[in-house]
Design a protein around this motif. Structure first.
Motif, PDB file in Angstrom:
ATOM      1  N   PHE A 289       0.922  -1.431  -0.001  1.00 28.65           N
ATOM      2  CA  PHE A 289       0.041  -0.026   0.035  1.00 28.65           C
ATOM      3  C   PHE A 289       1.047   1.270  -0.001  1.00 28.65           C
ATOM      4  O   PHE A 289       0.452   2.350   0.289  1.00 28.65           O
ATOM      5  CB  PHE A 289      -0.866  -0.141   1.267  1.00 28.65           C
ATOM      6  CG  PHE A 289      -2.035  -1.032   0.931  1.00 28.65           C
ATOM      7  CD1 PHE A 289      -2.914  -1.165   0.231  1.00 28.65           C
ATOM      8  CD2 PHE A 289      -1.837  -2.236   2.188  1.00 28.65           C
ATOM      9  CE1 PHE A 289      -3.500  -2.232  -0.034  1.00 28.65           C
ATOM     10  CE2 PHE A 289      -2.757  -3.325   2.025  1.00 28.65           C
ATOM     11  CZ  PHE A 289      -3.600  -3.230   0.927  1.00 28.65           C
TER      12      PHE A 289
ATOM     13  N   VAL B 127      -0.572   4.180  -1.749  1.00 30.77           N
ATOM     14  CA  VAL B 127      -2.075   4.781  -1.490  1.00 30.77           C
ATOM     15  C   VAL B 127      -2.077   5.877  -0.862  1.00 30.77           C
ATOM     16  O   VAL B 127      -1.571   5.813   0.396  1.00 30.77           O
ATOM     17  CB  VAL B 127      -2.641   3.490  -0.775  1.00 30.77           C
ATOM     18  CG1 VAL B 127      -3.977   3.947  -0.360  1.00 30.77           C
ATOM     19  CG2 VAL B 127      -2.829   2.187  -1.652  1.00 30.77           C
TER      20      VAL B 127
ATOM     21  N   VAL C 299      -8.682   6.121   0.180  1.00 37.47           N
ATOM     22  CA  VAL C 299      -9.225   5.056   0.431  1.00 37.47           C
ATOM     23  C   VAL C 299     -10.913   5.321  -0.051  1.00 37.47           C
ATOM     24  O   VAL C 299     -11.331   6.168   0.399  1.00 37.47           O
ATOM     25  CB  VAL C 299      -8.993   4.526   1.781  1.00 37.47           C
ATOM     26  CG1 VAL C 299      -9.822   3.245   2.169  1.00 37.47           C
ATOM     27  CG2 VAL C 299      -7.591   4.538   1.968  1.00 37.47           C
TER      28      VAL C 299
ATOM     29  N   TRP D 150      -5.119   2.008   6.594  1.00 38.82           N
ATOM     30  CA  TRP D 150      -4.494   2.629   5.774  1.00 38.82           C
ATOM     31  C   TRP D 150      -3.820   3.938   6.591  1.00 38.82           C
ATOM     32  O   TRP D 150      -4.020   3.760   7.919  1.00 38.82           O
ATOM     33  CB  TRP D 150      -5.447   3.314   4.831  1.00 38.82           C
ATOM     34  CG  TRP D 150      -6.857   3.902   5.715  1.00 38.82           C
ATOM     35  CD1 TRP D 150      -6.925   5.168   6.114  1.00 38.82           C
ATOM     36  CD2 TRP D 150      -7.918   3.059   5.958  1.00 38.82           C
ATOM     37  NE1 TRP D 150      -8.009   5.248   6.731  1.00 38.82           N
ATOM     38  CE2 TRP D 150      -8.643   4.114   6.576  1.00 38.82           C
ATOM     39  CE3 TRP D 150      -8.405   1.833   5.490  1.00 38.82           C
ATOM     40  CZ2 TRP D 150      -9.956   3.729   7.138  1.00 38.82           C
ATOM     41  CZ3 TRP D 150      -9.601   1.648   5.955  1.00 38.82           C
ATOM     42  CH2 TRP D 150     -10.546   2.412   6.813  1.00 38.82           C
ATOM     43  N   SER D 151      -2.723   4.255   5.832  1.00 34.19           N
ATOM     44  CA  SER D 151      -1.991   5.552   6.470  1.00 34.19           C
ATOM     45  C   SER D 151      -2.835   6.533   7.066  1.00 34.19           C
ATOM     46  O   SER D 151      -3.854   6.950   6.452  1.00 34.19           O
ATOM     47  CB  SER D 151      -1.254   5.969   5.293  1.00 34.19           C
ATOM     48  OG  SER D 151      -0.817   7.399   5.496  1.00 34.19           O
TER      49      SER D 151
ATOM     50  N   ALA E 116      -3.961   9.315   4.636  1.00 37.30           N
ATOM     51  CA  ALA E 116      -4.726   9.284   3.432  1.00 37.30           C
ATOM     52  C   ALA E 116      -6.186  10.034   3.605  1.00 37.30           C
ATOM     53  O   ALA E 116      -6.563   9.880   4.628  1.00 37.30           O
ATOM     54  CB  ALA E 116      -5.190   7.669   3.475  1.00 37.30           C
TER      55      ALA E 116
ATOM     56  N   TRP F  29      -7.063   3.078  -2.982  1.00 37.45           N
ATOM     57  CA  TRP F  29      -7.587   1.630  -2.595  1.00 37.45           C
ATOM     58  C   TRP F  29      -8.882   1.473  -2.402  1.00 37.45           C
ATOM     59  O   TRP F  29      -9.633   2.257  -1.314  1.00 37.45           O
ATOM     60  CB  TRP F  29      -6.858   1.347  -1.214  1.00 37.45           C
ATOM     61  CG  TRP F  29      -6.954   0.112  -0.660  1.00 37.45           C
ATOM     62  CD1 TRP F  29      -7.853  -0.998  -1.082  1.00 37.45           C
ATOM     63  CD2 TRP F  29      -6.624  -0.345   0.660  1.00 37.45           C
ATOM     64  NE1 TRP F  29      -7.510  -2.009  -0.379  1.00 37.45           N
ATOM     65  CE2 TRP F  29      -6.937  -1.547   0.988  1.00 37.45           C
ATOM     66  CE3 TRP F  29      -5.836   0.444   1.952  1.00 37.45           C
ATOM     67  CZ2 TRP F  29      -6.793  -2.253   2.115  1.00 37.45           C
ATOM     68  CZ3 TRP F  29      -5.623  -0.243   3.075  1.00 37.45           C
ATOM     69  CH2 TRP F  29      -6.137  -1.637   3.131  1.00 37.45           C
TER      70      TRP F  29
ATOM     71  N   PHE G 293     -11.524  -0.454  -0.610  1.00 34.97           N
ATOM     72  CA  PHE G 293     -11.312  -1.234   0.335  1.00 34.97           C
ATOM     73  C   PHE G 293     -12.343  -2.204   0.429  1.00 34.97           C
ATOM     74  O   PHE G 293     -12.318  -3.338   1.062  1.00 34.97           O
ATOM     75  CB  PHE G 293     -11.167  -0.402   1.741  1.00 34.97           C
ATOM     76  CG  PHE G 293     -10.980  -1.096   3.084  1.00 34.97           C
ATOM     77  CD1 PHE G 293      -9.691  -1.292   3.530  1.00 34.97           C
ATOM     78  CD2 PHE G 293     -12.364  -1.555   3.969  1.00 34.97           C
ATOM     79  CE1 PHE G 293      -9.630  -2.086   4.829  1.00 34.97           C
ATOM     80  CE2 PHE G 293     -11.971  -2.176   5.067  1.00 34.97           C
ATOM     81  CZ  PHE G 293     -10.724  -2.589   5.423  1.00 34.97           C
TER      82      PHE G 293
END
Lengths: 173, 173
Positions: B38, B41, B44, B62-63, B66, B107, B109
């Motif tokens: 990822f 990315v 999301v 996720w980060s 993001a 992404w 998800f």
């Protein structure tokens, strides 16, 4: 103990036949060595619908001298002299086949309902799915709904030039 | 064009969550390098149900920096200040994200309904499924029913020690 192998092609979203019972989504791949894969198969198990599909397709996928068992409470045995119609005690019947002597293998051809019955009854040893590079969005599920959760162990994987991916699992008991 | 990647873990029978929205069937595998997978990315996309599941799980996958878009016509944006709630024009909204400059990746998800919407709207570039060695027998489908048939091209495959198999496909248009 003779192995029962559920060997099917499936879409990435888990269908073994398309919405119109079509199979045109399975790529032809000359590197798939069916003769090797099914070399030890001498017995084939089919549900009624899969049997009808197989009849429609003409040339059967299994060896001409294989024993064929069709699980159905509606088919009349006298109309299908080339196969053995099993109307009841399906699990016990397959258990008896597995316990026969020798190392001949048993191909559970399909479909998802017979697979569910045999999985719930503890009669499946291998699950072998060749995944085609397609999302079908509907069709006949690989495994009929409301089946028991079943742990698998990955035994082998193979990537074919066409994008087919063969995954072989042992059923963990 | 920035890539939209549907990246999920699924059972062999095509479910991304178990019958009780459970995820305990996904093996822990320390060799899965999420940071690498990822790395690019920065955006999301989630459906409402997936968002609720992600909130329940705590630490997001996720980060922290993001941008997060949740597609829902029922969530009240003022109750979810950390995300952007998208109530309509979902496909157009994602098209605009894809057309932003840069090579940051998007992404998708989950879940299967948002995937269907975006697939039908031509907004998915990659389908990345990590298949767990299990049959769930029911749950949330990878792709919601009545989705359009979609051809894929296998780009990469990877077999992990735990028996997970990662399959990466490009969507063929």
């Amino acid at each position: 103990m003779r192995l029962v192998r559920y060997n099917v092609a499936a879409s990435l979203d888990g269908y073994v036949a398309g919405p119109h019972r079509n199979f045109d989504w399975i790529p032809d791949d000359p590197t798939v060595d069916f003769a090797r894969i099914f070399a030890k198969v001498d017995t084939v198990l089919l549900g009624r619908k899969s049997y009808e599909v197989a009849l429609d397709l003409g040339e059967p996928a299994w060896s001409a001298d294989a024993r064929v068992f069709v699980f159905s409470s509606t088919l009349r045995p006298e109309n299908h002299p080339d196969v053995t119609v099993v109307a009841d005690h399906a699990v016990e019947r397959v258990r008896a086949l597995r316990e026969e002597p020798g190392d001949g293998e048993i191909w559970l051809f399909g479909g998802g309902e017979l697979f569910r019955t045999m999985l719930a009854g503890g009669q499946v040893d291998r699950v072998e799915v060749t995944i085609a590079p397609v999302l079908l969005g509907g069709g006949t599920p690989l495994l009929a709904p409301r089946a028991p959760q079943t742990q698998l162990a990955l035994v082998d994987s193979h990537r074919y030039p066409s994008g087919l991916v063969g995954l072989t699992y042992a059923v963990v008991r």
